[in-house]
Design a protein around this motif. Structure first.
Motif, mmCIF file in Angstrom:
data_model
loop_
_atom_site.group_PDB
_atom_site.id
_atom_site.type_symbol
_atom_site.label_atom_id
_atom_site.label_comp_id
_atom_site.label_asym_id
_atom_site.label_seq_id
_atom_site.Cartn_x
_atom_site.Cartn_y
_atom_site.Cartn_z
ATOM 1 N N GLU A 151 0.817 -1.214 0.000
ATOM 2 C CA GLU A 151 0.000 0.000 0.000
ATOM 3 C C GLU A 151 0.852 1.266 0.000
ATOM 4 O OE1 GLU A 151 -2.826 -0.572 3.184
ATOM 5 O OE2 GLU A 151 -4.104 -1.763 1.854
ATOM 6 N N VAL A 152 1.807 1.319 -0.905
ATOM 7 C CA VAL A 152 2.691 2.475 -1.056
ATOM 8 C C VAL A 152 2.032 3.477 -1.999
ATOM 9 C CG1 VAL A 152 4.956 3.220 -1.891
ATOM 10 C CG2 VAL A 152 4.738 1.079 -0.653
ATOM 11 N N GLY A 153 2.111 4.746 -1.668
ATOM 12 C CA GLY A 153 1.649 5.810 -2.565
ATOM 13 C C GLY A 153 0.172 5.824 -2.849
ATOM 14 N N GLY A 154 -0.651 5.495 -1.904
ATOM 15 C CA GLY A 154 -2.090 5.585 -2.104
ATOM 16 C C GLY A 154 -2.711 4.340 -2.721
ATOM 17 N N LEU A 155 -1.936 3.331 -3.032
ATOM 18 C CA LEU A 155 -2.489 2.076 -3.537
ATOM 19 C C LEU A 155 -3.121 1.313 -2.385
ATOM 20 C CD1 LEU A 155 0.471 0.973 -5.830
ATOM 21 C CD2 LEU A 155 -1.747 1.822 -6.571
ATOM 22 N N SER A 156 -4.147 0.550 -2.684
ATOM 23 C CA SER A 156 -4.819 -0.224 -1.650
ATOM 24 C C SER A 156 -5.042 -1.645 -2.138
ATOM 25 C CB SER A 156 -6.153 0.405 -1.286
ATOM 26 O OG SER A 156 -6.861 -0.428 -0.396
ATOM 27 N N LYS A 157 -4.631 -2.610 -1.344
ATOM 28 C CA LYS A 157 -4.817 -4.006 -1.709
ATOM 29 C C LYS A 157 -6.283 -4.432 -1.620
ATOM 30 C CE LYS A 157 -3.445 -5.604 2.857
ATOM 31 N NZ LYS A 157 -2.907 -4.380 3.427
ATOM 32 N N GLU A 158 -7.126 -3.571 -1.075
ATOM 33 C CA GLU A 158 -8.551 -3.877 -0.937
ATOM 34 C C GLU A 158 -9.340 -3.554 -2.206
ATOM 35 O OE1 GLU A 158 -9.580 -5.596 1.619
ATOM 36 O OE2 GLU A 158 -7.582 -5.451 2.480
ATOM 37 N N THR A 159 -8.703 -2.952 -3.208
ATOM 38 C CA THR A 159 -9.407 -2.636 -4.453
ATOM 39 C C THR A 159 -9.433 -3.856 -5.366
ATOM 40 O OG1 THR A 159 -7.399 -1.899 -5.586
ATOM 41 C CG2 THR A 159 -8.633 -0.233 -4.347
ATOM 42 N N ASP A 160 -10.256 -3.785 -6.400
ATOM 43 C CA ASP A 160 -10.355 -4.862 -7.371
ATOM 44 C C ASP A 160 -9.466 -4.607 -8.583
ATOM 45 O OD1 ASP A 160 -12.201 -6.317 -5.900
ATOM 46 O OD2 ASP A 160 -13.879 -5.165 -6.698
ATOM 47 N N LEU A 161 -8.376 -3.909 -8.387
ATOM 48 C CA LEU A 161 -7.464 -3.552 -9.478
ATOM 49 C C LEU A 161 -6.871 -4.787 -10.145
ATOM 50 C CD1 LEU A 161 -6.051 -1.204 -10.946
ATOM 51 C CD2 LEU A 161 -4.250 -1.353 -9.232
ATOM 52 N N MET A 162 -6.494 -5.786 -9.376
ATOM 53 C CA MET A 162 -5.863 -6.979 -9.936
ATOM 54 C C MET A 162 -6.841 -7.871 -10.690
ATOM 55 S SD MET A 162 -2.699 -6.903 -9.479
ATOM 56 C CE MET A 162 -1.521 -6.002 -8.528
ATOM 57 N N THR A 163 -8.128 -7.674 -10.496
ATOM 58 C CA THR A 163 -9.133 -8.462 -11.201
ATOM 59 C C THR A 163 -9.803 -7.654 -12.306
ATOM 60 O OG1 THR A 163 -10.866 -7.849 -9.638
ATOM 61 C CG2 THR A 163 -9.623 -9.853 -9.151
ATOM 62 N N PHE A 164 -9.232 -6.503 -12.646
ATOM 63 C CA PHE A 164 -9.796 -5.586 -13.649
ATOM 64 C C PHE A 164 -11.219 -5.166 -13.290
ATOM 65 C CE2 PHE A 164 -6.891 -7.854 -16.791
ATOM 66 C CZ PHE A 164 -5.934 -6.864 -16.754
ATOM 67 N N ASN A 165 -11.544 -5.110 -12.007
ATOM 68 C CA ASN A 165 -12.874 -4.732 -11.506
ATOM 69 C C ASN A 165 -13.977 -5.642 -12.040
ATOM 70 O OD1 ASN A 165 -11.905 -2.596 -9.947
ATOM 71 N ND2 ASN A 165 -11.924 -1.229 -11.713
ATOM 72 N N ILE A 166 -13.624 -6.879 -12.386
ATOM 73 C CA ILE A 166 -14.598 -7.838 -12.896
ATOM 74 C C ILE A 166 -15.226 -8.626 -11.760
ATOM 75 C CG2 ILE A 166 -14.884 -9.917 -14.312
ATOM 76 C CD1 ILE A 166 -12.683 -8.848 -16.120
ATOM 77 N N SER A 167 -14.428 -8.948 -10.758
ATOM 78 C CA SER A 167 -14.917 -9.806 -9.684
ATOM 79 C C SER A 167 -14.400 -9.313 -8.337
ATOM 80 C CB SER A 167 -14.461 -11.245 -9.930
ATOM 81 O OG SER A 167 -13.051 -11.313 -9.883
ATOM 82 N N MET A 168 -14.856 -9.957 -7.295
ATOM 83 C CA MET A 168 -14.464 -9.593 -5.943
ATOM 84 C C MET A 168 -13.358 -10.489 -5.407
ATOM 85 S SD MET A 168 -16.276 -7.051 -4.787
ATOM 86 C CE MET A 168 -16.177 -7.260 -3.029
ATOM 87 N N HIS A 169 -12.751 -11.315 -6.248
ATOM 88 C CA HIS A 169 -11.744 -12.259 -5.780
ATOM 89 C C HIS A 169 -10.465 -11.542 -5.392
ATOM 90 C CE1 HIS A 169 -14.211 -15.660 -6.632
ATOM 91 N NE2 HIS A 169 -14.408 -15.253 -7.867
ATOM 92 N N ARG A 170 -9.728 -12.145 -4.519
ATOM 93 C CA ARG A 170 -8.489 -11.592 -3.989
ATOM 94 C C ARG A 170 -7.388 -12.633 -4.101
ATOM 95 N NH1 ARG A 170 -11.063 -7.286 -3.876
ATOM 96 N NH2 ARG A 170 -12.026 -6.426 -2.048
ATOM 97 N N SER A 171 -6.267 -12.305 -3.526
ATOM 98 C CA SER A 171 -5.141 -13.228 -3.510
ATOM 99 C C SER A 171 -5.544 -14.548 -2.858
ATOM 100 C CB SER A 171 -3.978 -12.611 -2.737
ATOM 101 O OG SER A 171 -2.955 -13.548 -2.543
ATOM 102 N N TRP A 172 -5.146 -15.638 -3.469
ATOM 103 C CA TRP A 172 -5.431 -16.958 -2.921
ATOM 104 C C TRP A 172 -4.799 -17.109 -1.552
ATOM 105 C CZ3 TRP A 172 -2.537 -21.374 -1.672
ATOM 106 C CH2 TRP A 172 -3.276 -22.543 -1.520
ATOM 107 N N TRP A 173 -3.681 -16.464 -1.355
ATOM 108 C CA TRP A 173 -2.950 -16.557 -0.095
ATOM 109 C C TRP A 173 -3.710 -15.912 1.066
ATOM 110 C CZ3 TRP A 173 0.688 -19.976 -0.130
ATOM 111 C CH2 TRP A 173 1.381 -20.238 -1.305
#
Length: 149
Positions: free
Chosen positions: A76-98
Motif C-alpha cells: 500500500e505504497v503511494g495511495g495504492l490499496s490491496k482492498e481494491t479490485d485492481l488486480m481483477t480488472f474490476n470484474i470480480s471480488m476475488h483476492r489473492s489466494w494466499w
C-alpha cells in the motif's frame, strides 16, 4: 543461461497457478506474457536472433517494473490499496489466494443469520496465519525480480 530460464519458467508457472486460484486477471496476463517471452528469449539466445534478445531485454525491464508495482500495491505504497479490485480488472471480488490459504491460516466460513440474505453468501474469517498474504505476494514478486536481474 538455460538453468536461469528454467528457474524463470518454474517461478512464473508457480505464480500463474496461485493467481488463477485467486482469479487475479491482471497478474495472470502478465505471467502468461512472461512465460511466452522467456521461451522466445531462450530461443533467441540459442539461435542467436538479435530481435528476440532485444524483445526479451525490453520485456525484462517491464517485468521488473510490474513486480515493483505489485510490491507497492500489496504494501500500500503511494495511495495504492490491496482492498481494491485492481488486480481483477474490476470484474470480480476475488483476492489473492494466499489471503485465506496462507501457511498456518485457519479459515472459517460464517453463514449470515440475518433474514433476506442469500443462502450461498457467507463471510470468511481467517486467523492464525504465520505470515500475512501481502508479504507472501511481495516475496513472490521479489523472487521474480531477483531471477530477472
Amino acid at each position: 543461461m538455460f538453468c536461469l530460464c528454467v528457474f524463470l519458467q518454474l517461478a512464473a508457472l508457480e505464480r500463474q497457478i496461485f493467481d488463477f486460484l485467486g482469479f487475479q486477471w491482471a497478474p495472470i496476463l502478465g505471467n502468461f506474457l512472461q512465460i511466452i517471452v522467456v521461451i522466445l528469449g531462450l530461443f533467441g539466445t540459442i539461435q542467436f536472433r538479435p530481435r528476440y534478445i532485444v524483445v526479451y531485454t525490453v520485456w525484462t525491464a517491464l517485468w521488473v517494473t510490474w513486480n515493483v508495482f505489485i510490491i507497492c500495491f500489496y504494501l500500500e505504497v503511494g495511495g495504492l490499496s490491496k482492498e481494491t479490485d485492481l488486480m481483477t480488472f474490476n470484474i470480480s471480488m476475488h483476492r489473492s489466494w494466499w489471503r485465506e490459504h496462507g501457511p498456518g491460516c485457519i479459515r472459517r466460513v460464517v453463514r449470515p443469520s440475518a433474514p433476506g440474505i442469500l443462502e450461498d453468501y457467507s463471510y470468511v474469517s481467517v486467523t492464525g496465519c504465520i505470515i500475512d498474504f501481502q508479504y507472501l505476494e511481495v516475496i513472490h514478486s521479489a523472487i521474480q525480480i531477483l531471477l530477472s536481474v
